[in-house]
Write a protein that holds these residues in place. Structure first.
Motif, PDB file in Angstrom:
ATOM      1  N   PHE A  37       0.822  -1.205   0.000  1.00  0.00           N
ATOM      2  CA  PHE A  37       0.000   0.000   0.000  1.00  0.00           C
ATOM      3  C   PHE A  37       0.858   1.257   0.000  1.00  0.00           C
ATOM      4  CE2 PHE A  37      -2.644   3.275   1.968  1.00  0.00           C
ATOM      5  CZ  PHE A  37      -3.771   3.191   1.165  1.00  0.00           C
ATOM      6  N   ASP A  38       2.042   1.187   0.596  1.00  0.00           N
ATOM      7  CA  ASP A  38       2.978   2.315   0.700  1.00  0.00           C
ATOM      8  C   ASP A  38       2.345   3.495   1.445  1.00  0.00           C
ATOM      9  OD1 ASP A  38       5.295   3.803   0.453  1.00  0.00           O
ATOM     10  OD2 ASP A  38       4.998   4.261  -1.675  1.00  0.00           O
ATOM     11  N   ILE A  39       1.896   3.205   2.664  1.00  0.00           N
ATOM     12  CA  ILE A  39       1.185   4.194   3.464  1.00  0.00           C
ATOM     13  C   ILE A  39       2.004   5.464   3.693  1.00  0.00           C
ATOM     14  CG2 ILE A  39       1.877   3.128   5.660  1.00  0.00           C
ATOM     15  CD1 ILE A  39      -1.442   4.970   4.938  1.00  0.00           C
ATOM     16  N   ALA A  40       3.308   5.333   3.810  1.00  0.00           N
ATOM     17  CA  ALA A  40       4.147   6.516   4.045  1.00  0.00           C
ATOM     18  C   ALA A  40       4.003   7.525   2.906  1.00  0.00           C
ATOM     19  CB  ALA A  40       5.601   6.109   4.213  1.00  0.00           C
ATOM     20  N   ARG A  41       3.776   7.036   1.707  1.00  0.00           N
ATOM     21  CA  ARG A  41       3.640   7.915   0.541  1.00  0.00           C
ATOM     22  C   ARG A  41       2.273   8.589   0.475  1.00  0.00           C
ATOM     23  NH1 ARG A  41       4.180   5.918  -5.691  1.00  0.00           N
ATOM     24  NH2 ARG A  41       3.787   7.931  -6.638  1.00  0.00           N
ATOM     25  N   PHE A  51     -11.148   8.802  11.893  1.00  0.00           N
ATOM     26  CA  PHE A  51     -10.269   7.639  11.743  1.00  0.00           C
ATOM     27  C   PHE A  51      -9.465   7.756  10.452  1.00  0.00           C
ATOM     28  CE2 PHE A  51      -9.853   3.087  10.249  1.00  0.00           C
ATOM     29  CZ  PHE A  51      -8.765   2.788  11.057  1.00  0.00           C
ATOM     30  N   ASP A  52      -8.155   7.831  10.599  1.00  0.00           N
ATOM     31  CA  ASP A  52      -7.232   7.893   9.460  1.00  0.00           C
ATOM     32  C   ASP A  52      -6.234   6.755   9.538  1.00  0.00           C
ATOM     33  OD1 ASP A  52      -8.418  10.323   8.869  1.00  0.00           O
ATOM     34  OD2 ASP A  52      -6.705  11.529   9.531  1.00  0.00           O
ATOM     35  N   LEU A  53      -5.687   6.422   8.381  1.00  0.00           N
ATOM     36  CA  LEU A  53      -4.530   5.535   8.314  1.00  0.00           C
ATOM     37  C   LEU A  53      -3.306   6.411   8.093  1.00  0.00           C
ATOM     38  CD1 LEU A  53      -5.902   2.697   6.001  1.00  0.00           C
ATOM     39  CD2 LEU A  53      -5.638   2.650   8.491  1.00  0.00           C
ATOM     40  N   VAL A  54      -2.298   6.231   8.930  1.00  0.00           N
ATOM     41  CA  VAL A  54      -1.063   7.006   8.853  1.00  0.00           C
ATOM     42  C   VAL A  54       0.113   6.051   9.065  1.00  0.00           C
ATOM     43  CG1 VAL A  54      -2.136   9.134   9.687  1.00  0.00           C
ATOM     44  CG2 VAL A  54      -1.096   7.553  11.318  1.00  0.00           C
ATOM     45  N   MET A  55       1.318   6.564   8.909  1.00  0.00           N
ATOM     46  CA  MET A  55       2.519   5.764   9.169  1.00  0.00           C
ATOM     47  C   MET A  55       3.303   6.439  10.281  1.00  0.00           C
ATOM     48  SD  MET A  55       4.512   3.174   8.198  1.00  0.00           S
ATOM     49  CE  MET A  55       5.119   2.915   9.849  1.00  0.00           C
ATOM     50  N   VAL A 124       8.394   0.088  16.210  1.00  0.00           N
ATOM     51  CA  VAL A 124       7.106  -0.555  15.956  1.00  0.00           C
ATOM     52  C   VAL A 124       6.312   0.288  14.951  1.00  0.00           C
ATOM     53  CG1 VAL A 124       4.924  -1.289  16.990  1.00  0.00           C
ATOM     54  CG2 VAL A 124       7.065  -1.623  18.236  1.00  0.00           C
ATOM     55  N   ALA A 125       5.796  -0.376  13.924  1.00  0.00           N
ATOM     56  CA  ALA A 125       4.982   0.293  12.905  1.00  0.00           C
ATOM     57  C   ALA A 125       3.545   0.421  13.397  1.00  0.00           C
ATOM     58  CB  ALA A 125       5.016  -0.508  11.607  1.00  0.00           C
ATOM     59  N   ASP A 126       3.040   1.655  13.420  1.00  0.00           N
ATOM     60  CA  ASP A 126       1.666   1.937  13.839  1.00  0.00           C
ATOM     61  C   ASP A 126       0.938   2.655  12.705  1.00  0.00           C
ATOM     62  OD1 ASP A 126       1.899   0.861  16.431  1.00  0.00           O
ATOM     63  OD2 ASP A 126       2.727   2.726  17.213  1.00  0.00           O
ATOM     64  N   PHE A 127      -0.378   2.404  12.578  1.00  0.00           N
ATOM     65  CA  PHE A 127      -1.134   2.920  11.438  1.00  0.00           C
ATOM     66  C   PHE A 127      -2.484   3.554  11.757  1.00  0.00           C
ATOM     67  CE2 PHE A 127       1.234  -0.871  10.167  1.00  0.00           C
ATOM     68  CZ  PHE A 127       2.107  -0.313   9.260  1.00  0.00           C
ATOM     69  N   PHE A 128      -3.143   3.122  12.797  1.00  0.00           N
ATOM     70  CA  PHE A 128      -4.520   3.535  13.055  1.00  0.00           C
ATOM     71  C   PHE A 128      -4.543   4.777  13.938  1.00  0.00           C
ATOM     72  CE2 PHE A 128      -4.830  -1.272  12.997  1.00  0.00           C
ATOM     73  CZ  PHE A 128      -5.168  -1.342  11.655  1.00  0.00           C
ATOM     74  N   HIS A 129      -5.138   5.836  13.437  1.00  0.00           N
ATOM     75  CA  HIS A 129      -5.216   7.087  14.188  1.00  0.00           C
ATOM     76  C   HIS A 129      -6.678   7.452  14.408  1.00  0.00           C
ATOM     77  CE1 HIS A 129      -4.661  11.696  14.343  1.00  0.00           C
ATOM     78  NE2 HIS A 129      -4.524  11.187  15.541  1.00  0.00           N
ATOM     79  N   LEU A 130      -7.092   7.474  15.669  1.00  0.00           N
ATOM     80  CA  LEU A 130      -8.443   7.872  16.044  1.00  0.00           C
ATOM     81  C   LEU A 130      -8.403   9.266  16.648  1.00  0.00           C
ATOM     82  CD1 LEU A 130      -9.720   4.603  17.767  1.00  0.00           C
ATOM     83  CD2 LEU A 130     -10.256   5.418  15.471  1.00  0.00           C
ATOM     84  N   VAL A 139      -1.530   6.631  17.948  1.00  0.00           N
ATOM     85  CA  VAL A 139      -1.558   5.798  16.751  1.00  0.00           C
ATOM     86  C   VAL A 139      -1.166   4.380  17.170  1.00  0.00           C
ATOM     87  CG1 VAL A 139      -0.659   5.513  14.410  1.00  0.00           C
ATOM     88  CG2 VAL A 139      -0.955   7.819  15.364  1.00  0.00           C
ATOM     89  N   PHE A 140      -1.906   3.401  16.670  1.00  0.00           N
ATOM     90  CA  PHE A 140      -1.700   2.029  17.131  1.00  0.00           C
ATOM     91  C   PHE A 140      -1.803   1.046  15.970  1.00  0.00           C
ATOM     92  CE2 PHE A 140      -6.066   3.299  17.605  1.00  0.00           C
ATOM     93  CZ  PHE A 140      -6.821   2.210  17.179  1.00  0.00           C
ATOM     94  N   ASN A 141      -1.613  -0.238  16.284  1.00  0.00           N
ATOM     95  CA  ASN A 141      -1.641  -1.286  15.261  1.00  0.00           C
ATOM     96  C   ASN A 141      -2.482  -2.467  15.749  1.00  0.00           C
ATOM     97  OD1 ASN A 141       0.031  -2.995  16.913  1.00  0.00           O
ATOM     98  ND2 ASN A 141       1.807  -1.858  16.221  1.00  0.00           N
ATOM     99  N   ILE A 142      -2.561  -3.509  14.951  1.00  0.00           N
ATOM    100  CA  ILE A 142      -3.358  -4.684  15.300  1.00  0.00           C
ATOM    101  C   ILE A 142      -2.819  -5.360  16.549  1.00  0.00           C
ATOM    102  CG2 ILE A 142      -4.009  -7.012  14.532  1.00  0.00           C
ATOM    103  CD1 ILE A 142      -4.252  -5.801  11.680  1.00  0.00           C
ATOM    104  N   ALA A 143      -1.503  -5.444  16.688  1.00  0.00           N
ATOM    105  CA  ALA A 143      -0.912  -6.048  17.886  1.00  0.00           C
ATOM    106  C   ALA A 143      -1.345  -5.302  19.140  1.00  0.00           C
ATOM    107  CB  ALA A 143       0.615  -6.063  17.774  1.00  0.00           C
ATOM    108  N   ASP A 144      -1.369  -3.979  19.058  1.00  0.00           N
ATOM    109  CA  ASP A 144      -1.802  -3.177  20.208  1.00  0.00           C
ATOM    110  C   ASP A 144      -3.264  -3.451  20.561  1.00  0.00           C
ATOM    111  OD1 ASP A 144       0.720  -1.970  20.220  1.00  0.00           O
ATOM    112  OD2 ASP A 144       0.040  -0.287  18.975  1.00  0.00           O
TER     113      ASP A 144
END
Length: 168
Positions: A37-41, A51-55, A124-130, A139-144
């Motif tokens: 997906f290349d979220i950083a880009r 709710f956003d997806l971020v890197m 740790v890579a985190d993506f979910f921003h509420l 910002v968190f991830n599935i593991a969190d």
């Protein structure tokens, strides 16, 4: 009397399966978000309001506490995660309650997934921003999510066990 092995119990398979599933889903999601997906880009990706997806690379622990780019801190956090995982496994091996075994599995899988990130990526890579009304959650991830869910179940079980003890 039959003695049971110290590292495997009646419900160890329950926890092991949930730990493996949590680990796998988290790592595949992180791989997809970073490599495919290349979220950083493309960040931020607005999913729905609030709710956003971020890197974000988290160099600390929860909420970015104790963040440091030093290799010493990185390795301390990796070793600490592995030590916690071993203790969780021992606890799992002695578990008699399926719900608690499942909760331990969620925490174990999440901890190992985040430790793998530190080992492979250095953070740790985190993506979910509420966020809502100016308040931004971390910002968190599935593991969190798995770790928090597991801890909440363990707290619930502890409180219910405490109530049963005081009712007697």
């Amino acid at each position: 009397m039959i003695s049971r092995p110290a590292m495997w119990g009646r419900l160890s398979a329950v926890g092991a399966v949930l730990a493996a599933l949590t680990y796998f889903v988290d790592q595949v999601h992180k791989w997809y978000m970073i490599s495919i997906f290349d979220i950083a880009r493309y960040q931020p990706v607005k999913v729905v309001p609030g709710f956003d997806l971020v890197m974000v690379w988290n160099y600390g622990i929860s909420y970015g506490w104790f963040a440091s780019h030093s290799q010493a801190t990185r390795w301390i956090l990796i070793v600490l995660s592995v030590a916690v995982a071993v203790l969780l496994w021992v606890w799992l091996a002695r578990q008699a309650k399926p719900l608690v075994a499942a909760a331990i599995g969620l925490v174990l899988g999440g901890a190992l997934a985040n430790a793998t990130d530190r080992l492979v990526h250095g953070a740790v890579a985190d993506f979910f921003h509420l966020y809502v009304a100016g308040f931004s959650w971390y910002v968190f991830n599935i593991a969190d999510v798995a770790i928090v869910a597991g801890v909440l179940v363990l707290m619930y079980d502890s409180l219910m066990h405490e109530e049963k003890q005081t009712d007697k």
